[in-house]
Enzyme design. Structure first.
Site, PDB file in Angstrom:
ATOM      1  N   HIS A 490       0.816  -1.216   0.000  1.00 55.68           N
ATOM      2  CA  HIS A 490       0.000   0.000   0.000  1.00 55.68           C
ATOM      3  C   HIS A 490       0.848   1.263   0.000  1.00 55.68           C
ATOM      4  CE1 HIS A 490      -3.685   2.080   0.085  1.00 55.68           C
ATOM      5  NE2 HIS A 490      -4.383   1.175   0.742  1.00 55.68           N
ATOM      6  N   ASP A 494      -1.827   2.096  -4.644  1.00 46.50           N
ATOM      7  CA  ASP A 494      -3.111   2.350  -4.004  1.00 46.50           C
ATOM      8  C   ASP A 494      -4.139   1.321  -4.479  1.00 46.50           C
ATOM      9  OD1 ASP A 494      -2.115   4.518  -2.624  1.00 46.50           O
ATOM     10  OD2 ASP A 494      -2.621   5.936  -4.237  1.00 46.50           O
TER      11      ASP A 494
END
Length: 517
Positions: A490, A494
């Site tokens: 992450h 995204d």
């Protein structure tokens, strides 16, 4: 004065027909002197017979470093021991070269000497295979770093967990100097890189000797004897552990060690007559085997733990219709059967994943602490299971290769991986990883990211599933569906970016003709 001497040597380098290795050796020695501020550097050129230059360093006195001077090789990140300069020992030994254990892979911390390809006294030429060393990834050949004669082997074949920098052998230039190292003993101190963490001292491997002949142990009846709280039982830690596992009262066993110390072999024939108080009974089914970890397994454990502790994973799953890709695979295999080419479903997955990475380059990136590195080419790491553990050989530039080339590369790399013959450049690196467990009947799973990469694709098997179909009279039809899960970092990718990548990947497999565009 020193600069004049250097210019003098450079003049002779261009005049004489020198090998590149000798030129770099001389150049490296001079560089050390210049960087470390030498007070004296007295050298002479001699024996110019047959236009060969023999460079002898008589005195090399440095302000900053001793005889164990360290230079930084431009092709490596870790310090490299200056072992290529001839050693002049103060203890009467002739000039010689010390060969330490090098780092054969970026993650290597220790190695195992599998075999020595040369014996003491053998002549060594450039490029000769000196030994085979098992690293944390594979077994690789180690070429001799110097020409000369192998005078002394200090680490015998079969020795495990040899630390980096440990002295492996001695090489001399003259054959008559071999006898001087017959009784040479290494101090046992390994030259570690400056950034390496301090480790516990590992004793040098002893020379194997025939074990003393011992008569078979006779069964010993052990009866628990009460011991006062102040009494002390002298026993080795291993003996205490074995006694606890077997339910033995160690206070009732006569030890054969110094001062009556109980050793592990004293417990071999011991039979407990009763279960000691406070100790649970050991059932016959509670037996087990301790399996020692290989270097490769230790590295796998360390890297996976690092990945799960430092990388914020999240997972995206999607089902892909595989009917069209399976039909296309069958047609292509029929066309290529005469050429001996057989495409697998995994070859299409590698190609589709590489093209999807070109569409969404954010996935083809890695986390570098202070910046994100985005790669121009897609090098797909394919997870291969071996007896020693998991390894990920790389299909380089998979986005620009055809299916037959990808198939050939994958089969070759998988064979070499299972035989332990992969070269470091064939499994180090990669920008994206695929782990396929579909051939084992696994429907879906979540894979652990291979750092510093940002994504890994977990592929399951294809199953018949009923899906809606408006053109069918029944309103549904059976289709081959494959489940895939994308694990993402992450910090780099995204959720929306990962979803875009999966959409492109799914589209390429469900409409395989798009791979031609």
């Amino acid at each position: 004065m020193l600069l004049n001497q250097i210019n003098y040597f450079i003049f002779y380098w261009h005049r004489m027909n020198l090998s590149r290795r000798r030129m770099l050796r001389i150049k490296g020695a001079i560089s050390v002197c210049v960087r470390n501020g030498c007070k004296q550097f007295d050298s002479k050129l001699h024996n110019l017979k047959k236009q060969r230059l023999i460079f002898s360093v008589h005195r090399l006195t440095c302000l900053c470093y001793s005889s164990n001077a360290i230079i930084h090789c431009p092709s490596k990140r870790t310090p490299y021991v200056l072992s290529t300069i001839r050693k002049y020992s103060s203890d009467g030994l002739p000039p010689h070269h010390r060969v330490p254990l090098p780092a054969l892979s970026p993650t290597m911390e220790m190695g195992t000497i599998v075999s020595w390809e040369k014996k003491e006294g053998d002549k060594l030429n450039e490029g000769d295979l000196l030994a085979e060393i098992e690293t944390d990834k594979a077994t690789m050949g180690f070429e001799t770093p110097e020409e000369g004669y192998l005078a002394k082997v200090l680490v015998p074949a079969g020795t495990k967990d040899v630390p980096l920098g440990k002295l492996l052998c001695i090489i001399v230039s003259n054959e008559e100097d071999i006898a001087a190292f017959k009784d040479f003993v290494d101090s046992g101190e390994a030259i570690k890189p400056a950034a390496a963490k301090p480790a516990s001292t590992t004793p040098a491997a002893p020379t194997p000797s025939a074990p003393p002949t011992a008569s078979p142990p006779q069964p010993i009846s052990v009866s628990p004897s009460p011991a006062s709280g102040a009494s002390r039982i002298f026993a080795s830690p291993l003996a205490k552990t074995l006694a606890k596992d077997k339910g033995l009262d160690i206070s009732g066993i006569k030890g054969s060690g110094p001062g009556g110390r109980v050793r592990a072999q004293d417990l071999e024939g011991a039979v407990p007559s009763a279960t000691p108080a406070g100790m649970p009974a050991v059932s016959p089914s509670a037996q087990y085997i301790d399996i020692p970890m290989t270097s490769m397994r230790q590295v796998i454990a360390r890297r996976l733990l690092q990945s799960k502790q430092t990388i914020p994973h999240y997972y995206l799953s999607v089902d892909v219709q595989m009917d069209r890709i399976l039909r296309l695979r069958g047609e292509l295999n029929n066309m290529l059967s005469k050429e001996g080419v057989k495409l697998s479903v995994n070859d299409f997955i590698v190609k589709a994943a590489a093209l999807a990475c070109k569409k969404v380059p954010e996935v083809n990136s890695s986390w570098q602490d202070t910046f994100i590195r985005q790669y121009n080419s897609v090098d797909v790491s394919v997870a291969v299971s071996t007896d020693a553990g998991l390894i990920t050989p790389i299909v380089f530039r998979a986005d620009s290769k055809g299916l037959s080339t990808i198939s050939s590369d994958t089969k070759t790399l998988a064979t070499k991986a299972r035989e332990g013959k992969l070269r470091p450049e064939e499994f180090q690196g990669g920008t994206f990883t695929i782990s396929n467990l579909g051939m084992f009947g696994i429907k879906n799973f979540s894979a652990v990211i291979n750092p510093p990469q940002s994504c890994i694709l977990a592929v399951g098997n294809s199953e018949n599933t009923l899906i809606p179909d408006e053109t069918s009279e029944k309103g549904f039809r059976a289709a081959k569906m494959m489940s895939v899960t994308l694990s993402c970092d992450h910090r780099v990718v995204d959720g929306a970016v990962g979803a875009q990548w999966l959409a492109h990947f799914k589209k390429l497999l469900e409409q395989p003709e798009l791979m031609l565009l």
